[in-house]
Design a protein around this motif. Structure first.
Motif, short mmCIF file in Angstrom:
data_model
loop_
_atom_site.label_atom_id
_atom_site.label_comp_id
_atom_site.label_asym_id
_atom_site.label_seq_id
_atom_site.Cartn_x
_atom_site.Cartn_y
_atom_site.Cartn_z
N ARG A 1 0.91 -1.18 0.15
CA ARG A 1 0.06 0.07 0.14
C ARG A 1 0.96 1.26 0.01
O ARG A 1 2.01 1.26 0.62
CB ARG A 1 -0.97 -0.09 1.35
N PRO A 2 0.29 2.26 -0.56
CA PRO A 2 1.20 3.55 -0.59
C PRO A 2 1.64 4.07 0.95
O PRO A 2 2.66 4.59 0.96
CB PRO A 2 0.22 4.61 -1.20
N GLU A 3 0.77 3.81 1.70
CA GLU A 3 1.11 4.16 3.13
C GLU A 3 2.22 3.29 3.63
O GLU A 3 2.79 3.76 4.68
CB GLU A 3 -0.21 3.72 4.04
N ASP A 4 2.65 2.52 2.82
CA ASP A 4 3.82 1.43 3.35
C ASP A 4 5.10 1.92 2.84
O ASP A 4 6.09 1.21 3.30
CB ASP A 4 3.57 -0.01 2.94
N ILE A 5 4.93 3.05 1.96
CA ILE A 5 6.31 3.26 1.46
C ILE A 5 7.29 4.10 2.57
O ILE A 5 7.04 5.05 3.01
CB ILE A 5 5.94 4.18 0.35
N ASP A 6 8.51 3.30 2.65
CA ASP A 6 9.09 3.79 3.77
C ASP A 6 10.65 3.86 3.09
O ASP A 6 11.81 4.11 4.00
CB ASP A 6 9.25 2.93 5.11
N PHE B 1 7.11 5.94 -11.77
CA PHE B 1 7.51 7.08 -10.99
C PHE B 1 8.23 6.33 -9.85
O PHE B 1 7.86 5.36 -9.47
CB PHE B 1 6.81 8.19 -10.84
N THR B 2 8.98 7.28 -9.00
CA THR B 2 9.56 6.86 -7.71
C THR B 2 9.25 7.49 -6.78
O THR B 2 8.90 8.98 -6.92
CB THR B 2 11.33 6.82 -7.92
N ALA B 3 9.14 7.17 -5.45
CA ALA B 3 8.76 7.72 -4.34
C ALA B 3 9.42 7.17 -3.28
O ALA B 3 9.73 5.99 -3.01
CB ALA B 3 7.35 7.90 -4.04
N GLN B 4 9.97 8.03 -2.19
CA GLN B 4 10.43 7.54 -0.95
C GLN B 4 9.54 7.81 0.18
O GLN B 4 9.99 7.32 1.41
CB GLN B 4 11.89 8.04 -0.95
N SER B 5 8.40 8.17 0.10
CA SER B 5 7.50 8.17 1.47
C SER B 5 5.92 8.45 0.75
O SER B 5 5.84 8.73 -0.43
CB SER B 5 7.70 9.40 2.07
N HIS B 6 5.09 8.19 1.63
CA HIS B 6 3.78 8.18 1.19
C HIS B 6 3.36 9.54 1.00
O HIS B 6 2.65 9.86 -0.14
CB HIS B 6 2.71 7.77 2.36
N GLU B 7 4.00 10.53 1.50
CA GLU B 7 3.78 11.93 1.05
C GLU B 7 4.28 12.40 -0.30
O GLU B 7 3.73 12.88 -0.94
CB GLU B 7 4.45 12.77 2.17
N GLN B 8 5.34 11.90 -0.59
CA GLN B 8 6.13 11.99 -1.89
C GLN B 8 5.09 11.14 -2.97
O GLN B 8 5.14 11.88 -4.01
CB GLN B 8 7.51 11.57 -1.80
N ASP C 1 -4.10 -0.95 -11.02
CA ASP C 1 -3.19 -1.82 -11.52
C ASP C 1 -1.58 -1.63 -11.48
O ASP C 1 -0.88 -2.14 -12.04
CB ASP C 1 -3.26 -1.40 -13.16
N ALA C 2 -1.35 -0.85 -10.42
CA ALA C 2 -0.03 -0.58 -10.21
C ALA C 2 0.68 -1.68 -9.42
O ALA C 2 0.29 -2.35 -8.74
CB ALA C 2 0.04 0.84 -9.22
N ARG C 3 2.21 -1.66 -9.76
CA ARG C 3 2.94 -2.56 -8.98
C ARG C 3 3.94 -1.77 -8.14
O ARG C 3 4.48 -0.74 -8.92
CB ARG C 3 3.77 -3.69 -10.03
N MET C 4 4.03 -1.87 -6.93
CA MET C 4 5.01 -1.01 -6.23
C MET C 4 6.15 -2.05 -5.68
O MET C 4 5.67 -2.92 -4.85
CB MET C 4 4.23 -0.25 -5.12
N GLU C 5 7.11 -1.71 -5.83
CA GLU C 5 8.22 -2.25 -5.17
C GLU C 5 9.59 -1.55 -4.73
O GLU C 5 9.57 -0.47 -5.57
CB GLU C 5 8.55 -3.55 -6.35
N GLU C 6 10.36 -2.20 -3.94
CA GLU C 6 11.60 -1.38 -3.76
C GLU C 6 12.49 -1.12 -4.89
O GLU C 6 12.55 -2.15 -5.85
CB GLU C 6 12.35 -2.60 -2.84
#
Ligand SMILES: Nc1ncnc2c1ncn2[C@@H]1O[C@H](COP(=O)(O)OP(=O)(O)O)[C@@H](O)[C@H]1O
Ligand SMILES: [Mg+2]
Length: 385
Positions: free
Chosen positions: A160-165, A184-191, A212-217
């Motif tokens: 989940r986007p909330e888990d982006i840490d 795109f890339t992000a390093q926090s939920h806010e970003q 349909d998004a895949r989010m990964e490290e």
């Protein structure tokens, strides 16, 4: 899924002495044609109006009276209004009348749709028809599923986007350029919220992109797309070969990277984010101590496909990897077919392919060499699905 018997029955009717190597005219078609010509085959590209000249004109094959090619690589073209018309039974019949052995590239699947490829396309395909679906990210048994089964390393999934840490890549389809990426890339939920809003506003991604998004490290390190080949025919040497390694030029990411850091930050502050559309390829080699690790990845991948996707991979496949600071591979994408970057070693071969085969060995040539060997050994049905 069309059953193999139906396809093999179509193959039965072929005049294999006149086998023609065919494919959709896009993606890696030039490499496939070049390799086919080098191995003594005729070639046929299925083109789409408006983007056909590369094949009908600029790389058209010219043969002398003896049939030897002295210029170009594409013997024949079929120019259709849309690529997807390759599914039309009349077109399929024409291909089979020409004894076409069909090389599935990514354009073929993207433009026709995976369901049609699996159910409607009766032309003999060189490669693993059933594995093509594993590229549809998000499907139940997609390539991540295979990697999991194989115990292969892939980037940690973020649910989940909330888990982006930490630095995370968000893989989304482009809104306008439908077959391209809106990554795109992000390093926090806010970003994540900030950047996705910018991209939605700019029309790069859909409002509901997340479904349909895949989010990964995000793996920080160089890209190595490992262009492998699996030969069902080989009996003495290794069945797995490393032919080449490529990496891609991506727009506008590569332009972004060539700017001073301060300007990159300023662009980002203005909401101008890099895009990841592939527009070219480059070639690479690996330090020798990593080669065996690369082969180990391929060995596991091949076994997993044989176990879960029988008959398993046939011919070329590409493991797309990043290598991290501890020299560990992470596989972020798998192409169970000829890779998109193989034009980089078209005609000249690649250090690995050439070293192995003692002559110029591109992926396209290796494919046709396998076809030629199969025909000589009367084992062509082992390559066909
Ligand atoms: N987990 C990741 N870490 C770092 N870069 C990645 C990651 N996943 C993808 N990329 C980058 O994104 C690009 C394409 O990703 P990929 O998953 O291959 O998309 P596609 O399926 O469109 O080919 C490559 O340039 C690769 O470097
Ligand atoms: Mg990829």
């Amino acid at each position: 899924m069309i059953d193999r018997e139906t396809v093999l029955a179509n193959l039965e009717r072929y005049d294999l002495g006149k086998a023609t190597v065919g494919m959709v005219g896009s993606h890696s078609a030039l490499d496939a044609c070049d390799g086919a010509v080098a191995e003594g085959f005729r070639t046929l590209a299925v083109c789409q109006v408006g983007r056909e000249k590369t094949f009908t004109h600029y790389f058209k094959a010219h043969r002398d009276a003896s049939g030897k090619v002295y210029r170009g690589v594409v013997d024949e073209t079929m120019v259709l209004d849309r690529f997807a018309e390759v599914m039309d039974p009349k077109i399929q019949k024409k291909l089979m009348d020409r004894n076409v052995l069909f090389i599935p590239n990514r354009s073929f699947v993207s433009y026709s749709g995976i369901d049609a490829v699996e159910n409607d396309f009766q032309v003999p395909i060189v490669g693993s028809r059933n594995l093509l679906r594993s590229e549809e990210r998000g499907d139940e048994r997609d390539y991540y599923w295979i990697l999991e089964k194989a115990g292969l390393p892939y980037p940690r999934k973020v649910e989940r986007p909330e888990d982006i840490d930490r630095l995370t890549i968000i893989k989304v389809h482009h809104k306008v350029k439908k077959l391209e990426r809106g990554f795109f890339t992000a390093q926090s939920h806010e970003q994540f919220l900030e950047k996705s809003q910018d991209l939605i506003r700019q029309g790069v991604i859909e409002k509901d992109f997340l479904k349909d998004a895949r989010m990964e490290e995000y793996i920080i390190g160089p890209v190595f797309n490992l262009d492998f080949f699996y030969s069902p025919l080989e009996e003495k040497g290794s069945k797995i070969e490393l032919l080449g390694i490529d990496w891609r030029f991506e727009s506008s990411l590569d332009g972004y990277c060539r700017l001073p850091g301060k300007q990159q930050v300023e662009l980002e502050e203005d909401g101008i984010l890099p895009e990841y559309t592939v527009c070219g390829h480059n070639s690479a080699t690996l330090r020798e101590s990593l080669l065996e690790n690369a082969f180990a990845l391929a060995e596991k991948y091949v076994s997993a496909t044989q176990k879960h996707y029988g008959p398993g991979i046939i011919g070329p496949f590409c493991l797309q990897t990043c290598v991290d600071k501890d020299l560990k591979f992470h596989i972020y994408d798998v192409a169970p077919r000829i890779g998109g970057g193989t034009n980089v070693h078209m005609a000249v071969g690649h250090p690995y392919g050439n070293a192995l085969w003692r002559r110029e060995m591109s992926t396209g040539r290796r494919l046709s060499m396998e076809i030629r060997r199969a025909l000589e050994q009367e084992r062509i049905e082992e390559l066909i699905t």
